[in-house]
Design a protein around this motif. Sequence first.
Motif, PDB file in Angstrom:
ATOM      1  N   HIS A   1      11.284  -9.183   0.817  1.00  0.00           N
ATOM      2  CA  HIS A   1      10.122  -8.279   0.864  1.00  0.00           C
ATOM      3  C   HIS A   1       8.821  -9.078   0.870  1.00  0.00           C
ATOM      4  O   HIS A   1       8.707 -10.094   0.180  1.00  0.00           O
ATOM      5  CB  HIS A   1      10.107  -7.339  -0.346  1.00  0.00           C
TER       6      HIS A   1
ATOM      7  N   LEU B   1      11.928 -10.128   6.749  1.00  0.00           N
ATOM      8  CA  LEU B   1      11.262  -9.315   5.737  1.00  0.00           C
ATOM      9  C   LEU B   1      11.280  -7.836   6.097  1.00  0.00           C
ATOM     10  O   LEU B   1      11.166  -7.462   7.273  1.00  0.00           O
ATOM     11  CB  LEU B   1       9.810  -9.761   5.549  1.00  0.00           C
ATOM     12  N   GLU B   2      11.437  -7.012   5.057  1.00  0.00           N
ATOM     13  CA  GLU B   2      11.366  -5.567   5.217  1.00  0.00           C
ATOM     14  C   GLU B   2      10.492  -4.991   4.109  1.00  0.00           C
ATOM     15  O   GLU B   2      10.347  -5.589   3.048  1.00  0.00           O
ATOM     16  CB  GLU B   2      12.763  -4.946   5.179  1.00  0.00           C
ATOM     17  N   ALA B   3       9.892  -3.862   4.364  1.00  0.00           N
ATOM     18  CA  ALA B   3       8.972  -3.253   3.403  1.00  0.00           C
ATOM     19  C   ALA B   3       9.633  -3.058   2.049  1.00  0.00           C
ATOM     20  O   ALA B   3      10.785  -2.626   1.958  1.00  0.00           O
ATOM     21  CB  ALA B   3       8.467  -1.922   3.944  1.00  0.00           C
ATOM     22  N   ALA B   4       8.892  -3.371   0.987  1.00  0.00           N
ATOM     23  CA  ALA B   4       9.406  -3.201  -0.373  1.00  0.00           C
ATOM     24  C   ALA B   4       9.405  -1.724  -0.757  1.00  0.00           C
ATOM     25  O   ALA B   4       8.539  -0.962  -0.321  1.00  0.00           O
ATOM     26  CB  ALA B   4       8.553  -3.992  -1.356  1.00  0.00           C
TER      27      ALA B   4
ATOM     28  N   SER C   1      10.065  -2.111  -9.291  1.00  0.00           N
ATOM     29  CA  SER C   1      11.413  -2.254  -8.745  1.00  0.00           C
ATOM     30  C   SER C   1      12.411  -2.662  -9.817  1.00  0.00           C
ATOM     31  O   SER C   1      13.584  -2.297  -9.768  1.00  0.00           O
ATOM     32  CB  SER C   1      11.412  -3.281  -7.611  1.00  0.00           C
TER      33      SER C   1
ATOM     34  N   ASN D   1      11.014 -11.827  -3.163  1.00  0.00           N
ATOM     35  CA  ASN D   1       9.665 -11.303  -2.939  1.00  0.00           C
ATOM     36  C   ASN D   1       8.794 -12.457  -2.445  1.00  0.00           C
ATOM     37  O   ASN D   1       8.634 -13.461  -3.153  1.00  0.00           O
ATOM     38  CB  ASN D   1       9.116 -10.725  -4.240  1.00  0.00           C
TER      39      ASN D   1
ATOM     40  N   ARG E   1       5.878  -9.400  -0.783  1.00  0.00           N
ATOM     41  CA  ARG E   1       5.284  -8.891  -2.022  1.00  0.00           C
ATOM     42  C   ARG E   1       5.187 -10.029  -3.035  1.00  0.00           C
ATOM     43  O   ARG E   1       6.098 -10.833  -3.173  1.00  0.00           O
ATOM     44  CB  ARG E   1       6.163  -7.764  -2.577  1.00  0.00           C
TER      45      ARG E   1
END
Length: 228
Positions: free
Chosen positions: A139, A26-29, A37, A5, A141
Amino acid sequence: MLVFNCTKAAAEFFSVTRKGEVLSCLEAAPHKTIAESVATPVFPLDVEPHEHDGIQWHWVVHCVTVKRKKYLLVMDYVSRYCLTFLATKKGDEIDFLNMFEKMMLSNFMFLANKKGVDSVEADLAIARYHDKFTTCAFHPRGDRSVQGHLNEVAWHLEQQCHKDGMLLMPNQFIEFSAFMGQFPRNAKGRSSHFFANDVFIDTWLQDLDVEDGPVDTTNVVYLSDYRK
């Protein structure tokens, strides 16, 4: 799987612009918060959740600059143990993963040796780690509580670099991480203060089920071949 994160500073570190196009790992959480999560793990479509016991190990990655040198702070969400090392090549997640894994295993062995953990037990824990964590995700985040602890590490790192010289060698980073892990910490949902060094070691020796006996690692896929 390992879940990284990334704070805003880390997200910028993992992003590069080539020919006007922003490239990033990075990819959306799947959830707004890390806590969600952890409570309800969601795996990418190309990852079989039950293949490795459906385990996710969450880390928070931060990037700071001290005297023109960039450092990566990678903190375990549960234990709050923080790996610290010089930033790898910008935008290169493979380079990061190789350094992360090298530093994480070195830190574990250092702490295990100080605690008097049997070498066979330590080796078994590492074998189980390689067996269970063969893929990862990044992610954009953060977490307010973890960020507070990261800021504390960043402050001590800056003081260390200005007063006693820059941290540059692997053994210096290991000793610094172990030093930071001696401070009592608290976090939401914890009934009392805890020490990162102790919880980090317990994660390896308990959560990785070292008592189950040896595992066959001949077909292990290492993080250098992680899911793209």
